[in-house]
Scaffold this motif. Structure first.
Motif, PDB file in Angstrom:
ATOM      1  N   MET A 224       0.825  -1.207   0.000  1.00 56.50           N
ATOM      2  CA  MET A 224       0.000   0.000   0.000  1.00 56.50           C
ATOM      3  C   MET A 224       0.858   1.255   0.000  1.00 56.50           C
ATOM      4  O   MET A 224       0.492   2.270  -0.607  1.00 56.50           O
ATOM      5  N   CYS A 225       2.008   1.196   0.647  1.00 61.67           N
ATOM      6  CA  CYS A 225       2.911   2.344   0.677  1.00 61.67           C
ATOM      7  C   CYS A 225       3.471   2.640  -0.715  1.00 61.67           C
ATOM      8  O   CYS A 225       3.694   3.811  -1.060  1.00 61.67           O
ATOM      9  N   SER A 226       3.684   1.600  -1.504  1.00 55.17           N
ATOM     10  CA  SER A 226       4.234   1.791  -2.849  1.00 55.17           C
ATOM     11  C   SER A 226       3.168   2.096  -3.896  1.00 55.17           C
ATOM     12  O   SER A 226       3.502   2.311  -5.062  1.00 55.17           O
ATOM     13  N   LEU A 227       1.902   2.113  -3.495  1.00 55.30           N
ATOM     14  CA  LEU A 227       0.822   2.340  -4.453  1.00 55.30           C
ATOM     15  C   LEU A 227       0.908   3.700  -5.145  1.00 55.30           C
ATOM     16  O   LEU A 227       0.723   3.775  -6.370  1.00 55.30           O
ATOM     17  N   PRO A 228       1.172   4.816  -4.448  1.00 53.71           N
ATOM     18  CA  PRO A 228       1.295   6.099  -5.167  1.00 53.71           C
ATOM     19  C   PRO A 228       2.396   6.091  -6.222  1.00 53.71           C
ATOM     20  O   PRO A 228       2.225   6.647  -7.314  1.00 53.71           O
ATOM     21  N   VAL A 229       3.515   5.450  -5.901  1.00 57.31           N
ATOM     22  CA  VAL A 229       4.615   5.371  -6.861  1.00 57.31           C
ATOM     23  C   VAL A 229       4.191   4.576  -8.094  1.00 57.31           C
ATOM     24  O   VAL A 229       4.484   4.960  -9.232  1.00 57.31           O
ATOM     25  N   THR A 230       3.483   3.473  -7.863  1.00 56.90           N
ATOM     26  CA  THR A 230       3.026   2.645  -8.972  1.00 56.90           C
ATOM     27  C   THR A 230       2.028   3.385  -9.855  1.00 56.90           C
ATOM     28  O   THR A 230       2.067   3.279 -11.089  1.00 56.90           O
ATOM     29  N   LEU A 231       1.137   4.151  -9.235  1.00 58.44           N
ATOM     30  CA  LEU A 231       0.151   4.908 -10.005  1.00 58.44           C
ATOM     31  C   LEU A 231       0.825   5.984 -10.856  1.00 58.44           C
ATOM     32  O   LEU A 231       0.482   6.179 -12.029  1.00 58.44           O
ATOM     33  N   ILE A 232       1.788   6.695 -10.262  1.00 58.13           N
ATOM     34  CA  ILE A 232       2.506   7.731 -11.021  1.00 58.13           C
ATOM     35  C   ILE A 232       3.243   7.105 -12.200  1.00 58.13           C
ATOM     36  O   ILE A 232       3.220   7.634 -13.325  1.00 58.13           O
ATOM     37  N   ALA A 233       3.900   5.980 -11.962  1.00 57.81           N
ATOM     38  CA  ALA A 233       4.628   5.309 -13.031  1.00 57.81           C
ATOM     39  C   ALA A 233       3.689   4.823 -14.132  1.00 57.81           C
ATOM     40  O   ALA A 233       4.019   4.897 -15.324  1.00 57.81           O
ATOM     41  N   SER A 234       2.513   4.349 -13.752  1.00 53.70           N
ATOM     42  CA  SER A 234       1.558   3.854 -14.748  1.00 53.70           C
ATOM     43  C   SER A 234       1.054   4.984 -15.638  1.00 53.70           C
ATOM     44  O   SER A 234       0.967   4.840 -16.864  1.00 53.70           O
ATOM     45  N   VAL A 235       0.725   6.123 -15.027  1.00 57.06           N
ATOM     46  CA  VAL A 235       0.256   7.269 -15.808  1.00 57.06           C
ATOM     47  C   VAL A 235       1.359   7.775 -16.735  1.00 57.06           C
ATOM     48  O   VAL A 235       1.126   8.084 -17.913  1.00 57.06           O
ATOM     49  N   ALA A 236       2.577   7.867 -16.219  1.00 57.69           N
ATOM     50  CA  ALA A 236       3.696   8.324 -17.039  1.00 57.69           C
ATOM     51  C   ALA A 236       3.982   7.368 -18.187  1.00 57.69           C
ATOM     52  O   ALA A 236       4.313   7.791 -19.305  1.00 57.69           O
ATOM     53  N   LEU A 237       3.819   6.072 -17.933  1.00 53.03           N
ATOM     54  CA  LEU A 237       4.059   5.078 -18.982  1.00 53.03           C
ATOM     55  C   LEU A 237       3.028   5.194 -20.093  1.00 53.03           C
ATOM     56  O   LEU A 237       3.348   5.063 -21.281  1.00 53.03           O
ATOM     57  N   ILE A 238       1.790   5.455 -19.713  1.00 48.96           N
ATOM     58  CA  ILE A 238       0.734   5.615 -20.727  1.00 48.96           C
ATOM     59  C   ILE A 238       0.965   6.868 -21.563  1.00 48.96           C
ATOM     60  O   ILE A 238       0.851   6.856 -22.793  1.00 48.96           O
ATOM     61  N   LEU A 239       1.313   7.978 -20.898  1.00 52.91           N
ATOM     62  CA  LEU A 239       1.501   9.237 -21.623  1.00 52.91           C
ATOM     63  C   LEU A 239       2.734   9.206 -22.520  1.00 52.91           C
ATOM     64  O   LEU A 239       2.749   9.830 -23.580  1.00 52.91           O
TER      65      LEU A 239
END
Length: 202
Positions: free
Chosen positions: A72-87
């Motif tokens: 759960m602590c790493s969830l914000p990092v994963t979300l940011i990386a996912s959005v950046a990967l899509i863009l």
């Protein structure tokens, strides 16, 4: 006197009597439930009861709780990386707007190495903090011990192809570097094991 006569005389009396009867029934029902509480075996008979008990025991386990908190602590990092990967890899954008696609790649391509590329480090911090608190250890001590232990077993060299004076040297050993592949997703499970072992000996 029947109900119609009572209602014609005083309608409020009928409403009050009905309300008192409903409240009395509810109180009786609640008292009955309170005196004889339902058991898990009545709600989840058979194998379902076992599954509920197993899930409850896992939820109370310190190690499983620490893993859950670390993820759960790493969830914000994963979300940011996912959005950046899509863009940075937007579908069909290079065919219709290559200029915009180049700008997006330039802006967001550097986010992935410091997010998913260091995923094991973020999970170590979250897991070590939770596990230390569950074992009544200062969370800062647990985090520093887990990070130091992980880096202690991390190789500081790698074998790769390098270019020296314009000449490609294959399978050369490069020292004094940390391979990024051990800090990403492939290093999560070793990081969890090292975190639990290092904090357990404190």
């Amino acid at each position: 006197m029947n109900l119609s006569d009572m209602y014609s005389i005083n309608p409020r009396l009928v409403v009050r009597n009905c309300t008192d009867e409903i409240l009395t029934n509810l109180k009786f029902s609640y008292t009955g439930i309170e005196k004889s509480p339902l058991k898990i075996s009545k709600i989840y008979p058979g194998k379902q009861e076992t599954k509920v008990l197993v899930a409850d025991n896992l939820n109370k386990n310190k190690s499983m709780t620490a893993i859950k908190d670390g993820m759960m602590c790493s969830l914000p990092v994963t979300l940011i990386a996912s959005v950046a990967l899509i863009l940075s890899n937007f579908p069909f954008l290079s065919n219709y707007a290559p200029g915009i696609d180049a700008v997006l790649k330039k802006i967001f391509s550097s986010i992935n190495p410091v997010t998913l590329g260091l995923l094991a480090i973020y999970i170590i911090i979250g897991t070590a903090r939770s596990y230390s608190k569950n074992k009544n250890i200062d969370p800062m001590y647990g985090i520093m011990c887990a990070l130091a232990s992980f880096l202690l077993v991390t190789p500081f060299s790698t074998v790769t192809d390098v270019i020296v004076d314009g000449e490609v040297i294959k399978n050369a050993t490069v020292s004094n570097i940390i391979p990024t592949n051990v800090l990403g997703a492939s290093g999560v499970f070793p990081a969890l094991i090292i975190t639990f072992i290092s904090i357990s000996v404190l």
